[in-house]
Design a protein around this motif. Structure first.
Motif, short mmCIF file in Angstrom:
data_model
loop_
_atom_site.label_atom_id
_atom_site.label_comp_id
_atom_site.label_asym_id
_atom_site.label_seq_id
_atom_site.Cartn_x
_atom_site.Cartn_y
_atom_site.Cartn_z
N ASP A 35 -18.93 -6.52 56.58
CA ASP A 35 -17.80 -6.96 57.39
C ASP A 35 -16.54 -6.88 56.55
N ARG A 36 -15.69 -5.92 56.85
CA ARG A 36 -14.44 -5.67 56.13
C ARG A 36 -14.65 -5.62 54.62
N GLY A 37 -15.67 -4.87 54.21
CA GLY A 37 -15.92 -4.66 52.79
C GLY A 37 -16.76 -5.73 52.13
N GLU A 38 -17.20 -6.72 52.87
CA GLU A 38 -18.02 -7.80 52.32
C GLU A 38 -19.43 -7.68 52.89
N VAL A 39 -20.42 -7.62 52.01
CA VAL A 39 -21.81 -7.60 52.46
C VAL A 39 -22.15 -9.01 52.95
N VAL A 40 -22.55 -9.11 54.24
CA VAL A 40 -22.79 -10.43 54.82
C VAL A 40 -24.26 -10.69 55.15
N TYR A 41 -25.08 -9.64 55.16
CA TYR A 41 -26.49 -9.82 55.50
C TYR A 41 -27.25 -8.56 55.11
N VAL A 42 -28.46 -8.72 54.57
CA VAL A 42 -29.27 -7.59 54.13
C VAL A 42 -30.71 -7.82 54.58
N THR A 43 -31.33 -6.76 55.13
CA THR A 43 -32.74 -6.86 55.51
C THR A 43 -33.50 -5.63 55.03
N LEU A 44 -34.77 -5.83 54.75
CA LEU A 44 -35.71 -4.75 54.42
C LEU A 44 -37.04 -5.17 55.04
N GLY A 45 -37.30 -4.66 56.24
CA GLY A 45 -38.47 -5.12 56.98
C GLY A 45 -38.28 -6.58 57.33
N THR A 46 -39.24 -7.43 56.92
CA THR A 46 -39.13 -8.86 57.20
C THR A 46 -38.42 -9.63 56.10
N LEU A 47 -38.09 -8.94 55.00
CA LEU A 47 -37.38 -9.58 53.89
C LEU A 47 -35.90 -9.70 54.24
N LYS A 48 -35.30 -10.78 53.82
CA LYS A 48 -33.89 -11.02 54.11
C LYS A 48 -33.12 -11.35 52.84
N ASN A 49 -31.92 -10.82 52.73
CA ASN A 49 -30.98 -11.12 51.65
C ASN A 49 -31.61 -11.09 50.26
N GLU A 50 -31.60 -12.21 49.56
CA GLU A 50 -32.07 -12.24 48.17
C GLU A 50 -33.53 -11.83 48.01
N GLU A 51 -34.34 -12.00 49.06
CA GLU A 51 -35.74 -11.57 49.00
C GLU A 51 -35.83 -10.05 48.79
N CYS A 52 -34.82 -9.32 49.27
CA CYS A 52 -34.80 -7.85 49.19
C CYS A 52 -34.35 -7.35 47.81
N PHE A 53 -33.47 -8.09 47.17
CA PHE A 53 -32.73 -7.57 46.02
C PHE A 53 -33.63 -7.07 44.89
N SER A 54 -34.72 -7.78 44.61
CA SER A 54 -35.59 -7.35 43.50
C SER A 54 -36.26 -6.01 43.80
N ARG A 55 -36.41 -5.65 45.06
CA ARG A 55 -37.04 -4.39 45.44
C ARG A 55 -36.06 -3.22 45.42
N LEU A 56 -34.78 -3.51 45.24
CA LEU A 56 -33.75 -2.48 45.35
C LEU A 56 -33.34 -1.87 44.02
N LYS A 57 -33.63 -2.52 42.91
CA LYS A 57 -33.16 -2.08 41.59
C LYS A 57 -33.48 -0.61 41.33
N ASN A 58 -34.71 -0.18 41.57
CA ASN A 58 -35.10 1.21 41.30
C ASN A 58 -35.35 1.99 42.58
N ALA A 59 -34.82 1.51 43.70
CA ALA A 59 -35.03 2.18 44.98
C ALA A 59 -34.33 3.54 45.00
N VAL A 60 -34.99 4.50 45.61
CA VAL A 60 -34.44 5.86 45.71
C VAL A 60 -34.15 6.15 47.19
#
Length: 173
Positions: A35-60
């Protein structure tokens, strides 16, 4: 383009919408609501926000698309840009947003483009046109420093190994 660069592209442009990214070896789409350059919500399947972040470090990322105007189903109070940026190993959000005001002159972009085409041949124009469309750049306009650095990185990867170091060092700012 890596996941960090894809997200950075839409954060620095102050876009609003949803960025959907297909990740290698991941059955679900990563959805980053901005929203106007601010990340306000993140999902990866059933994972939400901070639950997703550890899976993203080496994501391709395999492919991605951005839909403007889509609003987030929920919002993290205060946003989650800073935590996402940290998880991906990027600059701080303040440094990222500060870099958006720095621009590269159209002449510098044109010099970069001309040398790339000279090194790689006529197909270079098609490669550059594709990259320009991804960052929504129009020739003859200044380019943000962040977009310019991503352009240099992307073009460098297209060159023969013998030219990559010289090209990168010549055009990095």
């Amino acid at each position: 383009m890596g996941l960090a660069e894809i997200i950075k592209l839409h954060v620095t442009k102050a876009d609003s919408g949803v960025l959907s990214v297909k990740l290698k070896d991941e059955p679900h789409l990563l959805k980053v609501y901005i929203d106007r350059g601010e990340v306000v919500y993140v999902t990866l399947g059933t994972l939400k926000n901070e639950e997703c972040f550890s899976r993203l470090k080496n994501a391709v990322p395999v492919e991605y698309f951005f839909l403007k105007g889509v609003t987030a189903p929920h919002r993290v109070e205060g946003g989650c840009t800073e935590k996402l940026i940290e998880a991906l190993g990027l600059l701080s959000a303040e440094a990222l947003k500060a870099s958006t005001g720095v621009t590269v002159s159209p002449q510098d972009v044109q010099r970069l483009e001309a040398e790339f085409i000279e090194l790689i041949g006529p197909i270079g124009k098609l490669i550059i046109d594709d990259l320009f469309s991804k960052i929504a750049y129009t020739r003859g306009n200044p380019m943000t420093q962040g977009d310019y650095l991503m352009l240099v990185d992307s073009l460098t990867k297209e060159l023969p190994a013998s030219e990559q170091g010289r090209f990168s060092s010549k055009y990095k700012i």
